[in-house]
Design a protein around this motif. Structure first.
Motif, PDB file in Angstrom:
ATOM      1  N   VAL A 164       0.727  -1.352  -0.027  1.00  0.00           N
ATOM      2  CA  VAL A 164       0.279   0.145  -0.274  1.00  0.00           C
ATOM      3  C   VAL A 164       0.744   1.726   0.229  1.00  0.00           C
ATOM      4  N   VAL A 165       2.395   1.502   1.279  1.00  0.00           N
ATOM      5  CA  VAL A 165       2.827   1.944   0.534  1.00  0.00           C
ATOM      6  C   VAL A 165       3.726   2.245  -0.693  1.00  0.00           C
ATOM      7  N   TYR A 166       3.571   1.516  -1.197  1.00  0.00           N
ATOM      8  CA  TYR A 166       4.317   1.875  -2.853  1.00  0.00           C
ATOM      9  C   TYR A 166       3.181   2.804  -3.279  1.00  0.00           C
TER      10      TYR A 166
ATOM     11  N   PHE B  34       3.431   6.382  -3.385  1.00  0.00           N
ATOM     12  CA  PHE B  34       4.234   6.835  -3.943  1.00  0.00           C
ATOM     13  C   PHE B  34       3.693   6.764  -5.911  1.00  0.00           C
ATOM     14  N   GLU B  35       3.602   4.839  -5.958  1.00  0.00           N
ATOM     15  CA  GLU B  35       3.413   5.529  -7.032  1.00  0.00           C
ATOM     16  C   GLU B  35       2.511   6.393  -8.069  1.00  0.00           C
ATOM     17  N   ARG B  36       1.350   5.504  -7.024  1.00  0.00           N
ATOM     18  CA  ARG B  36       0.751   7.302  -7.543  1.00  0.00           C
ATOM     19  C   ARG B  36       0.613   8.806  -7.426  1.00  0.00           C
ATOM     20  N   MET B  37       1.245   8.867  -6.586  1.00  0.00           N
ATOM     21  CA  MET B  37       2.402  10.409  -6.659  1.00  0.00           C
ATOM     22  C   MET B  37       3.071  10.612  -8.272  1.00  0.00           C
TER      23      MET B  37
ATOM     24  N   MET C 111      -8.293   1.657  -2.275  1.00  0.00           N
ATOM     25  CA  MET C 111      -8.385   2.899  -2.751  1.00  0.00           C
ATOM     26  C   MET C 111      -7.872   4.291  -2.086  1.00  0.00           C
ATOM     27  N   PHE C 112      -8.507   4.199  -0.847  1.00  0.00           N
ATOM     28  CA  PHE C 112      -8.384   4.967   0.139  1.00  0.00           C
ATOM     29  C   PHE C 112      -7.199   5.101   0.415  1.00  0.00           C
ATOM     30  N   SER C 113      -6.160   4.205   0.520  1.00  0.00           N
ATOM     31  CA  SER C 113      -4.281   4.754   1.100  1.00  0.00           C
ATOM     32  C   SER C 113      -3.644   5.828  -0.878  1.00  0.00           C
ATOM     33  N   ILE C 114      -3.839   4.413  -1.892  1.00  0.00           N
ATOM     34  CA  ILE C 114      -3.417   5.246  -2.886  1.00  0.00           C
ATOM     35  C   ILE C 114      -4.053   6.696  -3.335  1.00  0.00           C
ATOM     36  N   PHE C 115      -4.937   6.617  -3.062  1.00  0.00           N
ATOM     37  CA  PHE C 115      -5.100   8.178  -3.286  1.00  0.00           C
ATOM     38  C   PHE C 115      -4.047   9.348  -2.634  1.00  0.00           C
ATOM     39  N   PHE C 116      -4.040   9.117  -1.804  1.00  0.00           N
ATOM     40  CA  PHE C 116      -3.368   9.793  -0.747  1.00  0.00           C
ATOM     41  C   PHE C 116      -2.207  10.524  -2.003  1.00  0.00           C
TER      42      PHE C 116
ATOM     43  N   THR D 171       9.712  11.241 -10.090  1.00  0.00           N
ATOM     44  CA  THR D 171      10.698  10.123 -10.296  1.00  0.00           C
ATOM     45  C   THR D 171      11.435   9.775  -8.808  1.00  0.00           C
ATOM     46  N   MET D 172      11.588  10.899  -8.216  1.00  0.00           N
ATOM     47  CA  MET D 172      11.995  10.423  -6.836  1.00  0.00           C
ATOM     48  C   MET D 172      11.296   9.731  -5.985  1.00  0.00           C
ATOM     49  N   GLY D 173      10.551  10.257  -5.842  1.00  0.00           N
ATOM     50  CA  GLY D 173       9.155   8.941  -5.217  1.00  0.00           C
ATOM     51  C   GLY D 173       8.787   7.340  -5.996  1.00  0.00           C
ATOM     52  N   LEU D 174       8.715   7.231  -6.428  1.00  0.00           N
ATOM     53  CA  LEU D 174       8.972   6.359  -7.870  1.00  0.00           C
ATOM     54  C   LEU D 174       9.592   5.649  -7.880  1.00  0.00           C
ATOM     55  N   MET D 175      11.368   5.782  -7.537  1.00  0.00           N
ATOM     56  CA  MET D 175      12.606   5.265  -6.608  1.00  0.00           C
ATOM     57  C   MET D 175      12.866   5.031  -5.588  1.00  0.00           C
TER      58      MET D 175
END
Length: 595
Positions: A39-41, A44-47, A195-200, A226-230
């Motif tokens: 979920v934490v991944y 950042f990926e959605r960001m 869905m709740f978590s990733i939309f942060f 890009t840094m967030g994905l890393m």
């Protein structure tokens, strides 16, 4: 094959293993602990993803000097590809590499695309010179090299997401054992909280990152995601010791093709009156392989002919009942899949025409200037609030009434979302009609100048879109995961991604077609100058399209049959195994007595 030390009843019963193929204990792996890394991944990926997609239409317009239709279509074509490639990623995961390794390899491809994209928006040689002319058509266009590097980066990124999007949510759902009552209940809430978590991450992208891109610079605005994905890839790797994994079960497309081919080759064969005469392996053979046998169902009778015994074991002539039922399950979902194309087309308007509308309005709140794409944040906030209310209030109330653990069925939840999409486009049409009337009143139609209305008049359509997503998008991903056979979960999840891809491609087609036809027959509905356009007519057309799609949805769900719960199948298999063992014991006793 090694076995972790511990009580036998602590081992998972759904066939999950560790990376070495060893059985795993539910007390050591999986559950919410493992899901927390996943979920934490995704946060950042959605960001990263929405940090690119939310404002992409404005980059194409303001920096690459593309018109309304071209820039909007380039966005929807790219987003469409993003959501279609997961079908290929799911195939590779289910057939060959497994979800974990497919996800990891594609994450690195994704990251390389993000790095190249950051370079494309940073180096002056990779973009045309700035232009402040009112008519974008008069500005210098991007060169083939500049377009090649920028779009090349976007589509490298799309290849990467093809392997991450269908597998990350499936990896998360795999952490819950369907056969353990407590974990089964947790799994019912997983997709809501997922869905709740990733939309942060989405909210951060649509507020902070969009503001940085509009007011600080595109280099920093792209470097941060890009840094967030890393960082997200590192977080996912940190959770490796806690994950449960499903073993690849071979190509789902091949298994389905064999069933269909076998049924057609034996179309003249008569089905036996007793389904037990059809070809099927015994229960113990499935149990040894950690797989699940699916019981015969009478629906789609023609496909049952693939299991009729004709004296050959050729897999293209003879399939087991389980293989036939797997194929039925995947085919049954296709009409539902088609019914979700239109609402996915509505979602495509958020990052394109909704954002372009925002550029024509007053965006000031005091001295602060609101980026148009940041209104997407209200979609996210609305979705977050609705998911919490749905999970904590609506479901509890409906459970008492319907006795359904989910409150309402997944298809009923989808239906509510479809109704909301119709309402959204009616609201959007009326809002645009009002915006155009104000533009005419203040004489800014021909000039394309700013309309003296606050950008917040667009809030209702954004907020309603988030509410619709809480019903439609959450239930959609859960439906296609839940209803897919156990060995085809990644492919099932890719259905929900594919519908978003199809919706974006349909959006491109409709935008181009409607723009072309309306230009040829009088006043164009979609022009570079939105004040001289008629988006109100276009949105009204979408409202009518949604209404007819809802009628189609009501028609197809009348014939849909939910698959049997896998935990119910386990109960059946357990009982069958008990009977077989009792018979074996009786035979041994009889042989001893005879001796």
């Amino acid at each position: 094959m090694g076995v972790e030390q511990g009580r036998i009843d602590d081992y998972t019963q759904d066939g999950t293993v560790d990376l070495r193929g060893n059985p795993v204990r539910r007390s050591k792996r999986g559950g919410w602990r493992a899901c927390s890394f996943v979920v934490v991944y995704e946060v950042f990926e959605r960001m990263a993803f929405y940090g690119i997609s939310s404002n992409l239409v404005l980059y194409l317009t303001n920096k690459l000097h593309q018109g309304t239709v071209k820039s909007s279509n380039n966005v929807t074509n790219w987003v469409g590809t993003i959501w279609v490639t997961p079908v290929l990623g799911a195939y590779v995961a289910d057939a060959y590499l497994g979800r974990y390794w497919t996800f990891l390899i594609c994450s690195l491809i994704y990251l390389s695309g993000m790095c190249l994209l950051t370079l494309a928006v940073s180096l002056p040689s990779l973009k045309p010179p700035p232009c402040k002319l009112a008519n974008i058509a008069d500005c210098q266009k991007a060169s083939p090299l500049q377009l090649g590097v920028f779009f090349g980066a976007l589509y490298v990124l799309a290849v990467g997401t093809g392997g991450t999007k269908p597998n990350i949510s499936t990896i998360g759902a795999d952490q819950f054992d369907e056969f353990e009552p407590k974990e089964k209940m947790q799994k019912l809430s997983f997709f809501n909280w997922w869905m709740f978590s990733i939309f942060f991450g989405t909210l951060f992208a649509n507020t902070v990152l969009v503001y940085i891109q509009d007011n600080v610079g595109w280099t920093l605005g792209y470097a941060l995601p890009t840094m967030g994905l890393m960082i997200s890839i590192g977080i996912f790797l940190a959770g490796t010791p806690f994950y449960r994994h499903k073993v690849p079960a071979g190509s789902p497309f091949t298994r389905m093709a064999r069933v269909i081919v076998a049924a057609f080759r034996k179309y003249k064969v008569t089905l036996p009156s007793d389904p037990k005469l059809l070809h099927e392996h015994n229960v113990e053979e499935y149990a040894k392989k950690g797989k699940f046998r699916i019981e015969y169902t009478p629906g789609m009778r023609f496909l049952n002919k693939a299991s009729v015994k004709t004296g050959t074991n050729d897999p293209w002539m003879l399939s087991t009942v389980t293989q036939v039922e797997e194929t039925k399950q995947m085919l049954r979902m296709i009409p539902i899949l088609i019914a979700t194309f239109v609402p996915s087309t509505m979602v495509a308007q958020i990052n394109t025409l909704f954002v372009k509308q925002g550029t024509t309005l007053d965006r000031h709140v005091g001295s602060f200037k609101i980026p148009p794409a940041s209104l997407y944040g209200f979609v996210t906030i609305s979705l977050l609030v609705c998911v919490v209310l749905y999970d904590q209030v609506f479901v509890k109330i409906m459970r008492r009434w319907t006795k359904n653990p989910r409150g309402v069925t997944l298809l009923q939840r989808m239906g509510i979302g479809l109704v909301l999409h119709t309402i959204i486009m009616v609201v959007a049409s009326l809002t645009e009609r009002y915006r155009l009337s104000v533009a005419r009143k203040h004489g800014v139609v021909e000039s394309g100048g700013q309309v003296p209305l606050s950008i917040f008049i667009l809030l209702p359509q954004f907020i309603l879109m988030g509410t619709a997503d809480a019903f439609m998008e959450v239930s959609k991903i859960e439906f296609f995961y839940d209803q897919a056979p156990e060995s085809m979960k990644s492919l099932g999840t890719s259905y929900s991604a594919f519908t978003l891809g199809a919706g974006n491609f349909i959006s491109s087609f409709l935008l181009s077609t409607v723009s072309h036809i309306t230009k040829e027959h009088g006043h164009g509905w979609i022009l570079n100058n939105l004040n001289a356009s008629h988006l109100d007519y276009y949105y009204a057309f979408f409202a009518i399209l949604n209404f007819f799609n809802f009628l189609f949805f009501l028609f197809v769900i009348k014939f849909y049959v939910y698959k049997v719960e896998v935990s119910d199948s386990l109960h059946v298999l357990t009982e069958e195994l008990k009977v077989m063992r009792l018979r074996a014991d009786d035979e041994q006793e009889s042989s001893k007595t005879r001796t």
